[in-house]
Design a protein around this motif. Structure first.
Motif, PDB file in Angstrom:
ATOM      1  N   HIS A  81       0.846  -1.185   0.000  1.00 57.43           N
ATOM      2  CA  HIS A  81       0.000   0.000   0.000  1.00 57.43           C
ATOM      3  C   HIS A  81       0.881   1.234   0.000  1.00 57.43           C
ATOM      4  CE1 HIS A  81       1.251  -0.573   4.052  1.00 57.43           C
ATOM      5  NE2 HIS A  81       0.652  -1.717   4.053  1.00 57.43           N
TER       6      HIS A  81
ATOM      7  N   PRO B 195       1.726   5.291   1.245  1.00 55.65           N
ATOM      8  CA  PRO B 195       1.547   6.006   2.504  1.00 55.65           C
ATOM      9  C   PRO B 195       0.134   6.577   2.588  1.00 55.65           C
ATOM     10  CG  PRO B 195       3.554   6.708   1.390  1.00 55.65           C
ATOM     11  CD  PRO B 195       2.831   5.800   0.443  1.00 55.65           C
ATOM     12  N   VAL B 196      -0.424   6.567   3.797  1.00 54.22           N
ATOM     13  CA  VAL B 196      -1.830   6.982   3.963  1.00 54.22           C
ATOM     14  C   VAL B 196      -2.126   8.307   3.281  1.00 54.22           C
ATOM     15  CG1 VAL B 196      -3.667   7.167   5.649  1.00 54.22           C
ATOM     16  CG2 VAL B 196      -1.460   6.213   6.320  1.00 54.22           C
TER      17      VAL B 196
ATOM     18  N   SER C 183      -2.795   8.179  -0.415  1.00 54.87           N
ATOM     19  CA  SER C 183      -3.878   7.365  -0.963  1.00 54.87           C
ATOM     20  C   SER C 183      -5.100   8.247  -1.175  1.00 54.87           C
ATOM     21  CB  SER C 183      -4.222   6.247   0.010  1.00 54.87           C
ATOM     22  OG  SER C 183      -4.838   6.793   1.153  1.00 54.87           O
TER      23      SER C 183
ATOM     24  N   GLY D 110      -6.742   8.696   2.175  1.00 55.00           N
ATOM     25  CA  GLY D 110      -5.986   9.569   3.063  1.00 55.00           C
ATOM     26  C   GLY D 110      -6.180  11.029   2.709  1.00 55.00           C
TER      27      GLY D 110
ATOM     28  N   ARG E 120      -7.127  -6.088   8.383  1.00 54.48           N
ATOM     29  CA  ARG E 120      -6.311  -4.895   8.106  1.00 54.48           C
ATOM     30  C   ARG E 120      -5.664  -4.979   6.733  1.00 54.48           C
ATOM     31  NH1 ARG E 120      -2.867  -4.675  13.573  1.00 54.48           N
ATOM     32  NH2 ARG E 120      -4.650  -4.752  14.972  1.00 54.48           N
TER      33      ARG E 120
ATOM     34  N   LEU F 254      -6.079  -2.377   3.378  1.00 56.67           N
ATOM     35  CA  LEU F 254      -4.921  -1.675   2.810  1.00 56.67           C
ATOM     36  C   LEU F 254      -4.682  -2.084   1.368  1.00 56.67           C
ATOM     37  CD1 LEU F 254      -2.464  -1.896   5.843  1.00 56.67           C
ATOM     38  CD2 LEU F 254      -3.680   0.135   5.029  1.00 56.67           C
TER      39      LEU F 254
ATOM     40  N   TYR G 190      -9.773   1.548   6.581  1.00 52.27           N
ATOM     41  CA  TYR G 190      -8.475   1.898   6.012  1.00 52.27           C
ATOM     42  C   TYR G 190      -7.654   2.709   7.007  1.00 52.27           C
ATOM     43  CZ  TYR G 190      -4.975   3.802   2.883  1.00 52.27           C
ATOM     44  OH  TYR G 190      -3.780   4.148   2.307  1.00 52.27           O
ATOM     45  N   LEU G 191      -8.306   3.658   7.651  1.00 52.32           N
ATOM     46  CA  LEU G 191      -7.589   4.501   8.610  1.00 52.32           C
ATOM     47  C   LEU G 191      -7.093   3.660   9.787  1.00 52.32           C
ATOM     48  CD1 LEU G 191      -6.722   7.378   9.203  1.00 52.32           C
ATOM     49  CD2 LEU G 191      -8.836   7.702  10.494  1.00 52.32           C
TER      50      LEU G 191
ATOM     51  N   SER H  55      -4.220   1.528   8.699  1.00 52.60           N
ATOM     52  CA  SER H  55      -2.978   2.278   8.481  1.00 52.60           C
ATOM     53  C   SER H  55      -2.320   2.622   9.804  1.00 52.60           C
ATOM     54  CB  SER H  55      -3.249   3.594   7.761  1.00 52.60           C
ATOM     55  OG  SER H  55      -4.050   3.383   6.663  1.00 52.60           O
TER      56      SER H  55
ATOM     57  N   ARG I 256      -1.089  -0.856  11.646  1.00 47.66           N
ATOM     58  CA  ARG I 256      -0.291  -1.890  10.977  1.00 47.66           C
ATOM     59  C   ARG I 256       1.071  -2.019  11.643  1.00 47.66           C
ATOM     60  NH1 ARG I 256       0.403   1.559   5.609  1.00 47.66           N
ATOM     61  NH2 ARG I 256       1.921   3.023   6.369  1.00 47.66           N
TER      62      ARG I 256
END
Ligand code: HEM
Ligand code: FES
Lengths: 231, 252
Positions: free
Chosen positions: A4, A6-7, A10, A13, B200, B204, B244-245, B248, B251
């Protein structure tokens, strides 16, 4: 290949960043309006004292200003990058466009966020230039407040709003702010993952009310001053 | 005898992915109001084949609203004017005699047009392959009561899993976003015990694949929910963002 990105890079994000900064900016705008309503007071000292108190906060003011600059830049960064990403995702538009209606929240507000946003940004620069970095004590905009001589910001504001084009532009941009927030307020909650079958409708409605109140509140001040000369 | 319609169709014709396409006008008559929208296209194609022209390519399979293949944008709205149905479930009685109907393919950079109204939706399959599954070895079918699941959770999982992957969400979204599809596919597992071990990683990876495929970002227009043939709620998009949050932040 990494699992993935970096948040913050994305799609999700960026929307979380946009929603969080957008809501924080809404908070700022509410406080800003509350302070500006002092311009409606018949006594110019009220507004000038408020402005002077803010300007005398020293380090605290710089921290607050840095925070605001960060909020705006982060908001604009996410807004523009998201806009480009969306443009690329639909390279060819439909020959015939339509609206599904029903539960859709697509509106003139939701489809013009980037434009209302960019106009707000251009306005912001002009607005700061006029008032924050505009004429001060050295240029004769001074007034005696108790034992101190302070900047007569009230006079500067009143003089600006005597000009038709200034008042007109403020009115137009504040209407656009209303449009931005009509979709932006509820959208920010949804971007942050805050959906609730019962409350989301309520948040949407509150957003519309808030957008109207803020737009009318802000545009009322220049119109009032234009017609009554601040007296 | 039932009423018959005469219609003007404006259909997107495009030879190949790279060829330029255009809307071509066709005239059809004798259309029964009991026909489905796909049967209207069947009639048009009969007509074209008789004349020696190339028939209009369009996708269809089940013709009973469950496979999600029959994606068409009808007068600017994915799956046409009625909510909660696919094109094969749209009947001609919802149109009037003399109507002009514009028919276009799903338009999205992530769904290249193969020909006419047919698009390549493999991007969805690659998102599923990135994490939209449960990899536990299930062995023999367990006893139905061994894993109790609250009714409310079961209902929400069922609602999310009713997504048939048609792509109308992408087609209708002004941003070409796949958020509703991915939201539904992530959400369906969050309610079930089987979905927990990979929870998770799934969020992601599926989001990363969605971004890699070139779908747009979700601006919360909710146009997707309005055209979804299975009425999937945008609450699933909010849930995807939370998943997703969380993933992230937590993780390893
Ligand atoms: C300064 C220039 C600004 C720009 C360029 C801008 C741009 C944008 C854009 C492009 C979006 C969202 C579009 C999307 O979801 O795809 C957005 C959302 C939003 N904006 Fe702004 N905006 C600006 C100023 C403001 C201001 C001053 C406020 C508050 C008073 C604000 C509040 C919001 C809110 C609450 C959202 C919704 C966030 C979300 O959908 O998650 N914006 N803005
Ligand atoms: S053909 Fe299967 S849903 Fe329409």
């Amino acid at each position: 290949m990494p699992d993935h990105s970096p948040v913050a890079l994305s799609t999700i994000g960026k929307k979380i960043l946009m929603g969080a900064t957008g809501l924080a900016l809404v908070g700022f705008v509410i406080v800003h309006l509350a302070g500006n309503l002092l311009l409606l007071s018949p006594n110019p000292d009220h507004f000038n004292r408020y402005a002077h108190t803010l300007e005398s906060m020293g380090a605290l003011l710089y921290v607050a200003e840095a925070g605001l600059v960060f909020l705006f830049l982060a908001h604009i960064y996410s807004g523009i990058t998201v806009y480009w990403c969306n443009r690329r995702a639909r390279p060819q538009s439909y020959k015939k466009s339509g609206r599904a209606g029903g539960v859709s929240r697509k509106s003139s507000s939701s489809t013009s966020m980037i434009w209302t946003g960019l106009i707000l940004f251009a306005f912001l620069i002009w607005h700061l230039w006029e008032f924050k970095y505009g004429a001060g004590v050295e240029q004769g905009y001074a007034v005696q407040l108790g034992s101190e001589v302070v900047r007569d910001l009230h006079r500067l504001v009143v003089e600006s709003f005597q000009k038709e084009y200034v008042t007109l532009l403020y009115v137009l941009v504040m209407i656009l702010l209303g449009f931005h927030l009509r979709h932006g307020f509820w959208s920010a909650f949804q971007s942050l993952g805050l959906y609730h079958p019962r409350y989301t409708g309520l948040i949407y409605g509150s957003g519309v009310v808030l957008a109207v109140l803020l737009a009318v509140g802000f545009l009322f001040i220049p119109v009032w001053i234009y017609f009554l000369g601040g007296g | 005898m039932a009423e018959l319609l005469t219609l003007r169709l404006r259909v997107w014709r495009q030879e190949s992915e790279t060829a330029p396409g255009k809307l071509v006008d066709y005239h059809v008559d004798g259309i029964s109001v009991d026909m489905s929208f796909l049967e209207l296209l069947d009639v048009l194609n009969e007509q074209l084949i008789h004349k020696g022209d190339d028939p209009v390519e369009f996708d269809s399979d089940c013709r009973e609203g469950i496979c999600g293949t029959c994606g068409l944008v009808i007068n600017g709205v994915a799956h046409g004017p009625l909510p909660g149905i696919t094109c094969c479930q749209l009947h001609m009685r919802h149109f009037k005699d003399g109507d002009t109907i514009t028919i276009e393919p799903w338009r999205s950079a992530a769904f290249p047009i193969i020909r006419d109204l047919v698009v390549d939706r493999d991007a969805f399959d690659r998102i599923i392959a990135a994490g939209g599954y449960v990899a536990t070895n299930t062995g023999a079918a367990p006893d139905a009561n061994a894993l109790p699941i609250a009714k409310n959770d079961a209902d929400l999982a069922m609602d999310a899993s009713s997504c048939i992957g048609c792509g109308a969400c992408v087609a209708s979204c002004p941003n070409g976003s796949a958020a509703l599809f991915v939201g539904a596919k992530i959400s369906q597992y969050t309610f079930l015990p089987q979905g927990q071990p990979e929870r998770r990683r799934r969020a992601l990876r599926m989001v990363a694949q969605m971004d890699r495929e070139g779908f747009g970002n979700c601006s919360n227009h909710a146009e997707c929910e309005a055209v979804c043939p299975k009425d999937i709620s945008i609450s699933n998009i909010a849930r995807m963002r939370r998943e997703y949050l969380k993933a992230s932040l937590l993780r390893e």
